[in-house]
Design a protein around this motif. Structure first.
Motif, PDB file in Angstrom:
ATOM      1  N   PHE A 110      42.706  31.535  44.447  1.00 60.79           N
ATOM      2  CA  PHE A 110      43.310  32.721  43.923  1.00 60.79           C
ATOM      3  C   PHE A 110      43.590  33.688  44.827  1.00 60.79           C
ATOM      4  CE2 PHE A 110      45.146  36.207  41.104  1.00 60.79           C
ATOM      5  CZ  PHE A 110      44.395  37.344  41.458  1.00 60.79           C
ATOM      6  N   VAL A 111      44.970  34.115  44.991  1.00 60.07           N
ATOM      7  CA  VAL A 111      45.132  35.239  46.065  1.00 60.07           C
ATOM      8  C   VAL A 111      45.657  36.438  45.471  1.00 60.07           C
ATOM      9  CG1 VAL A 111      46.779  35.834  47.879  1.00 60.07           C
ATOM     10  CG2 VAL A 111      45.900  33.416  47.720  1.00 60.07           C
ATOM     11  N   ALA A 112      46.614  36.388  44.473  1.00 64.99           N
ATOM     12  CA  ALA A 112      47.115  37.546  44.055  1.00 64.99           C
ATOM     13  C   ALA A 112      47.689  37.607  42.497  1.00 64.99           C
ATOM     14  CB  ALA A 112      47.879  38.539  44.962  1.00 64.99           C
ATOM     15  N   ALA A 113      47.815  38.495  41.772  1.00 65.31           N
ATOM     16  CA  ALA A 113      48.572  38.165  40.592  1.00 65.31           C
ATOM     17  C   ALA A 113      49.138  39.755  40.081  1.00 65.31           C
ATOM     18  CB  ALA A 113      47.671  37.634  39.408  1.00 65.31           C
ATOM     19  N   ILE A 114      50.182  39.357  39.189  1.00 67.92           N
ATOM     20  CA  ILE A 114      50.995  40.631  38.811  1.00 67.92           C
ATOM     21  C   ILE A 114      51.336  40.495  37.302  1.00 67.92           C
ATOM     22  CG2 ILE A 114      53.216  39.943  39.828  1.00 67.92           C
ATOM     23  CD1 ILE A 114      53.737  42.710  40.458  1.00 67.92           C
ATOM     24  N   SER A 115      51.218  41.400  36.584  1.00 67.08           N
ATOM     25  CA  SER A 115      51.556  41.427  35.244  1.00 67.08           C
ATOM     26  C   SER A 115      53.106  41.138  35.167  1.00 67.08           C
ATOM     27  CB  SER A 115      50.923  42.674  34.656  1.00 67.08           C
ATOM     28  OG  SER A 115      51.943  43.696  35.114  1.00 67.08           O
ATOM     29  N   LYS A 116      53.310  40.834  33.872  1.00 66.80           N
ATOM     30  CA  LYS A 116      54.917  40.793  33.569  1.00 66.80           C
ATOM     31  C   LYS A 116      55.852  41.824  33.861  1.00 66.80           C
ATOM     32  CE  LYS A 116      53.455  37.619  29.798  1.00 66.80           C
ATOM     33  NZ  LYS A 116      53.437  37.553  28.182  1.00 66.80           N
ATOM     34  N   SER A 117      55.345  43.028  33.753  1.00 65.39           N
ATOM     35  CA  SER A 117      55.995  44.106  33.831  1.00 65.39           C
ATOM     36  C   SER A 117      55.938  44.807  35.387  1.00 65.39           C
ATOM     37  CB  SER A 117      55.680  45.434  33.142  1.00 65.39           C
ATOM     38  OG  SER A 117      54.479  45.696  33.472  1.00 65.39           O
ATOM     39  N   GLY A 118      54.934  44.144  36.086  1.00 64.91           N
ATOM     40  CA  GLY A 118      54.533  44.530  37.520  1.00 64.91           C
ATOM     41  C   GLY A 118      53.719  45.751  37.344  1.00 64.91           C
ATOM     42  N   GLY A 119      53.034  46.196  36.405  1.00 65.65           N
ATOM     43  CA  GLY A 119      52.395  47.577  36.480  1.00 65.65           C
ATOM     44  C   GLY A 119      51.063  47.145  36.716  1.00 65.65           C
ATOM     45  N   SER A 120      50.466  46.022  36.690  1.00 73.19           N
ATOM     46  CA  SER A 120      49.155  45.764  36.974  1.00 73.19           C
ATOM     47  C   SER A 120      49.239  44.556  38.143  1.00 73.19           C
ATOM     48  CB  SER A 120      48.281  45.081  35.685  1.00 73.19           C
ATOM     49  OG  SER A 120      48.249  46.337  34.825  1.00 73.19           O
ATOM     50  N   LYS A 121      48.410  44.693  39.089  1.00 69.43           N
ATOM     51  CA  LYS A 121      48.143  43.675  40.050  1.00 69.43           C
ATOM     52  C   LYS A 121      46.609  43.386  40.469  1.00 69.43           C
ATOM     53  CE  LYS A 121      52.331  45.902  42.023  1.00 69.43           C
ATOM     54  NZ  LYS A 121      52.810  46.433  43.418  1.00 69.43           N
ATOM     55  N   TYR A 122      46.622  42.452  40.858  1.00 64.47           N
ATOM     56  CA  TYR A 122      45.148  41.897  41.135  1.00 64.47           C
ATOM     57  C   TYR A 122      45.296  40.935  42.445  1.00 64.47           C
ATOM     58  CZ  TYR A 122      45.375  42.756  36.223  1.00 64.47           C
ATOM     59  OH  TYR A 122      45.567  43.363  34.904  1.00 64.47           O
ATOM     60  N   TYR A 123      44.018  41.066  43.207  1.00 64.87           N
ATOM     61  CA  TYR A 123      43.816  40.603  44.516  1.00 64.87           C
ATOM     62  C   TYR A 123      42.551  39.840  44.626  1.00 64.87           C
ATOM     63  CZ  TYR A 123      48.001  43.426  45.455  1.00 64.87           C
ATOM     64  OH  TYR A 123      49.285  43.931  45.664  1.00 64.87           O
ATOM     65  N   ALA A 124      42.336  38.841  45.306  1.00 61.99           N
ATOM     66  CA  ALA A 124      41.231  38.245  45.682  1.00 61.99           C
ATOM     67  C   ALA A 124      40.608  39.238  46.793  1.00 61.99           C
ATOM     68  CB  ALA A 124      41.403  36.899  46.608  1.00 61.99           C
ATOM     69  N   ASP A 125      39.317  39.390  46.748  1.00 65.98           N
ATOM     70  CA  ASP A 125      38.610  40.182  47.792  1.00 65.98           C
ATOM     71  C   ASP A 125      39.094  39.992  49.290  1.00 65.98           C
ATOM     72  OD1 ASP A 125      35.602  40.621  45.951  1.00 65.98           O
ATOM     73  OD2 ASP A 125      37.338  41.810  45.724  1.00 65.98           O
ATOM     74  N   SER A 126      39.232  38.776  49.590  1.00 63.97           N
ATOM     75  CA  SER A 126      39.618  38.234  50.889  1.00 63.97           C
ATOM     76  C   SER A 126      40.878  38.864  51.457  1.00 63.97           C
ATOM     77  CB  SER A 126      39.513  36.615  51.022  1.00 63.97           C
ATOM     78  OG  SER A 126      40.526  36.201  50.156  1.00 63.97           O
ATOM     79  N   VAL A 127      41.818  39.328  50.549  1.00 63.58           N
ATOM     80  CA  VAL A 127      43.048  39.722  51.108  1.00 63.58           C
ATOM     81  C   VAL A 127      43.388  41.391  50.817  1.00 63.58           C
ATOM     82  CG1 VAL A 127      43.947  37.397  50.854  1.00 63.58           C
ATOM     83  CG2 VAL A 127      44.417  38.888  48.679  1.00 63.58           C
ATOM     84  N   LYS A 128      42.516  41.932  49.848  1.00 66.65           N
ATOM     85  CA  LYS A 128      42.681  43.226  49.560  1.00 66.65           C
ATOM     86  C   LYS A 128      42.762  44.065  50.544  1.00 66.65           C
ATOM     87  CE  LYS A 128      40.437  43.647  45.857  1.00 66.65           C
ATOM     88  NZ  LYS A 128      39.228  44.110  44.804  1.00 66.65           N
ATOM     89  N   GLY A 129      43.952  45.049  50.553  1.00 72.21           N
ATOM     90  CA  GLY A 129      44.060  45.973  51.697  1.00 72.21           C
ATOM     91  C   GLY A 129      45.081  45.267  52.766  1.00 72.21           C
ATOM     92  N   ARG A 130      45.149  43.918  52.777  1.00 72.17           N
ATOM     93  CA  ARG A 130      46.308  43.331  53.523  1.00 72.17           C
ATOM     94  C   ARG A 130      47.315  42.914  52.961  1.00 72.17           C
ATOM     95  NH1 ARG A 130      44.490  38.949  56.151  1.00 72.17           N
ATOM     96  NH2 ARG A 130      43.142  38.182  54.592  1.00 72.17           N
TER      97      ARG A 130
END
Length: 123
Positions: A47-67
């Protein structure tokens, strides 16, 4: 059915940036949460990143967070992954995926996958 086509991969030096795009067709794009995953040679898809259907929620793997930054444009059926401060460890094939159920960290949570785009970061 959703068809996904990734683009934007390539060769970049460490510290550089790339923006990946994933164009969707065949169904209502806003009905799907979207994710980015990557797979390096000899390793499992992660997993790298995900985004909800509306775009209102985003999730990141720790290894890429902030980049890395995930975003989507439901008007043009596209999800993006902006990748900054790239490292050699980011080298992998990057895949986008669509989930009717919602954002997930797991590959099993996604229903449709693109063919992948290669990202190579040189040191």
């Amino acid at each position: 059915q959703v068809q996904l086509v990734e683009s934007g991969g390539g060769l970049v030096q460490a510290g550089g940036s790339l923006r990946l795009s994933c164009a969707a067709s065949g169904s209502t794009f806003s009905s799907y949460a979207m994710g980015w995953f990557r797979q390096a040679p000899g390793k499992e898809r992660e997993f790298v990143a995900a985004i909800s259907k509306s775009g209102g929620s985003k999730y990141y793997a720790d290894s890429v967070k902030g980049r890395f930054t995930i975003s989507r444009n439901n008007a043009n059926n596209t999800v993006y992954l902006q990748m900054n401060s790239l490292k050699p460890d980011d080298t992998a094939v990057y895949y986008c995926a669509a989930s009717i159920r919602g954002s997930s960290w797991s590959t099993h949570g996604y229903d449709y996958w693109g063919q992948g785009t290669q990202v190579t970061v040189s040191s």
